[in-house]
Design an enzyme around this catalytic site. Structure first.
Site, PDB file in Angstrom:
ATOM      1  N   CYS A  69       0.821  -1.206   0.000  1.00 21.08           N
ATOM      2  CA  CYS A  69       0.000   0.000   0.000  1.00 21.08           C
ATOM      3  C   CYS A  69       0.858   1.260   0.000  1.00 21.08           C
ATOM      4  O   CYS A  69       1.947   1.284   0.576  1.00 21.08           O
ATOM      5  CB  CYS A  69      -0.907   0.029   1.231  1.00 21.08           C
ATOM      6  N   CYS A 105      -6.652   0.541   1.788  1.00 26.66           N
ATOM      7  CA  CYS A 105      -5.638  -0.490   1.583  1.00 26.66           C
ATOM      8  C   CYS A 105      -6.201  -1.883   1.845  1.00 26.66           C
ATOM      9  O   CYS A 105      -5.987  -2.814   1.069  1.00 26.66           O
ATOM     10  CB  CYS A 105      -4.444  -0.216   2.496  1.00 26.66           C
ATOM     11  N   CYS A 169     -17.047  23.760  17.521  1.00 29.07           N
ATOM     12  CA  CYS A 169     -15.649  23.532  17.873  1.00 29.07           C
ATOM     13  C   CYS A 169     -14.990  24.803  18.415  1.00 29.07           C
ATOM     14  O   CYS A 169     -14.275  24.778  19.426  1.00 29.07           O
ATOM     15  CB  CYS A 169     -14.863  23.041  16.662  1.00 29.07           C
ATOM     16  N   CYS A 172     -15.385  26.118  22.224  1.00 28.10           N
ATOM     17  CA  CYS A 172     -14.468  25.609  23.253  1.00 28.10           C
ATOM     18  C   CYS A 172     -13.018  25.970  22.948  1.00 28.10           C
ATOM     19  O   CYS A 172     -12.280  26.397  23.837  1.00 28.10           O
ATOM     20  CB  CYS A 172     -14.594  24.091  23.372  1.00 28.10           C
ATOM     21  N   HIS A 173     -12.617  25.779  21.686  1.00 27.27           N
ATOM     22  CA  HIS A 173     -11.197  25.808  21.354  1.00 27.27           C
ATOM     23  C   HIS A 173     -10.692  27.140  20.797  1.00 27.27           C
ATOM     24  O   HIS A 173      -9.539  27.234  20.387  1.00 27.27           O
ATOM     25  CB  HIS A 173     -10.884  24.671  20.387  1.00 27.27           C
ATOM     26  N   ARG A 215     -11.650  11.144  18.476  1.00 25.69           N
ATOM     27  CA  ARG A 215     -11.635  12.358  19.281  1.00 25.69           C
ATOM     28  C   ARG A 215     -12.679  13.356  18.779  1.00 25.69           C
ATOM     29  O   ARG A 215     -13.402  13.972  19.564  1.00 25.69           O
ATOM     30  CB  ARG A 215     -10.243  12.978  19.232  1.00 25.69           C
ATOM     31  N   CYS A 219     -16.064  14.738  20.689  1.00 23.64           N
ATOM     32  CA  CYS A 219     -16.331  16.169  20.888  1.00 23.64           C
ATOM     33  C   CYS A 219     -17.766  16.505  20.494  1.00 23.64           C
ATOM     34  O   CYS A 219     -18.459  17.235  21.204  1.00 23.64           O
ATOM     35  CB  CYS A 219     -15.357  17.010  20.076  1.00 23.64           C
TER      36      CYS A 219
END
Length: 259
Positions: A69, A105, A169, A172-173, A215, A219
């Site tokens: 691959c 792959c 998003c 919070c960030h 992740r 969130c």
């Protein structure tokens, strides 16, 4: 027995201190990592990487291993490959991250049917391939129209507010960076925290193995928003946006060991 009780109390006190913001969660992760090494002599990340290596070298129904691959740098070339993903691939005519490229792959090269692809195996292989980029810098480019279009979508999704709580998003960030959400402070994912380099990772607090796809899905769940499907365009768009904005960051350790 007394030693076990003492260890339990110490762990409990650390948990209380973390909740009150008295202990740096990143420093605590380092301590937990060292404790595991001293008691077990090996880290869970090492075990998962070893499992991923076995799966990488396993022959599929086509008789081929994943060494056939191309992860962006040529067939079987893994050194630094994960640090350059997501990227556009000519053979699929789409942008792929590490997870989705592994699925490509397994199905196109190794001959597995889509329903035979196990998420746990994709994660283990991702841990192994990512381990080959430890020490490398993130180098994600926007050379193809498909990459630029997906980046624009990722930027839009990152700053969008939606769902029952009307958050996103950036709430919070960007807006609340540094404020605590329970134990951990909100990370500056576009700046100094370089959060792209934190995943894939082993989470010792709940014994989870996560890639960035997991992740991002978590969130969305935390803000009571429907979670995008694994390998879906919204996840890939957000990943490309985050990765590009973390260009130049050095991968200190992949897979990481986090709380």
């Amino acid at each position: 027995m007394r030693k076990a009780v003492g260890l339990f109390l110490a762990t409990l006190l650390v948990g209380v201190a973390l909740a009150q913001g008295q202990v740096d969660p990143r420093e605590e992760a380092k301590r937990q990592k060292q404790l595991l090494l001293e008691t077990a002599g090996i880290l869970p990340t090492e075990l998962i990487v070893a499992q991923g290596e076995e799966l990488f070298n396993r022959k599929g129904p086509s008789g081929k291993t994943m060494a056939e691959c191309d992860f962006g740098l040529g067939k079987g070339v893994l050194e630094g490959a994960a640090a350059r993903l997501p990227r556009y691939f000519l053979d699929t005519n789409r942008v792929e991250d590490l997870d989705s490229r592994i699925v490509t792959c397994m199905t196109r090269v190794q001959g597995f049917k889509p329903e035979q692809v196990k998420r746990s195996e994709v994660v283990a292989i991702a841990f192994y391939i990512a381990s080959k980029s430890t020490g490398h810098r993130i180098q994600v480019r926007l050379l193809f129209p498909e990459e630029r279009e997906l980046y624009a979508l990722g930027e839009k999704l990152f700053y969008a507010r939606s769902g029952a709580r009307d958050v996103g998003c950036a709430t919070c960030h960007v807006t609340y960076v540094g404020r605590r959400a329970g134990v951990l402070p909100y990370a500056d994912v576009l700046g100094k925290d370089k959060s792209w380099t934190h995943w894939p990772a082993y989470r010792y607090s709940n014994d989870q193995t996560w890639t960035m796809q997991d992740r991002i899905r978590a969130c969305y769940g935390n803000i009571a928003h429907p979670q995008p499907a694994l390998y879906s365009q919204p996840i890939l768009a957000l990943e490309l946006f985050l990765a590009y904005n973390n260009n130049g960051a050095v991968v200190e350790e992949w897979p990481a060991f986090v709380r």
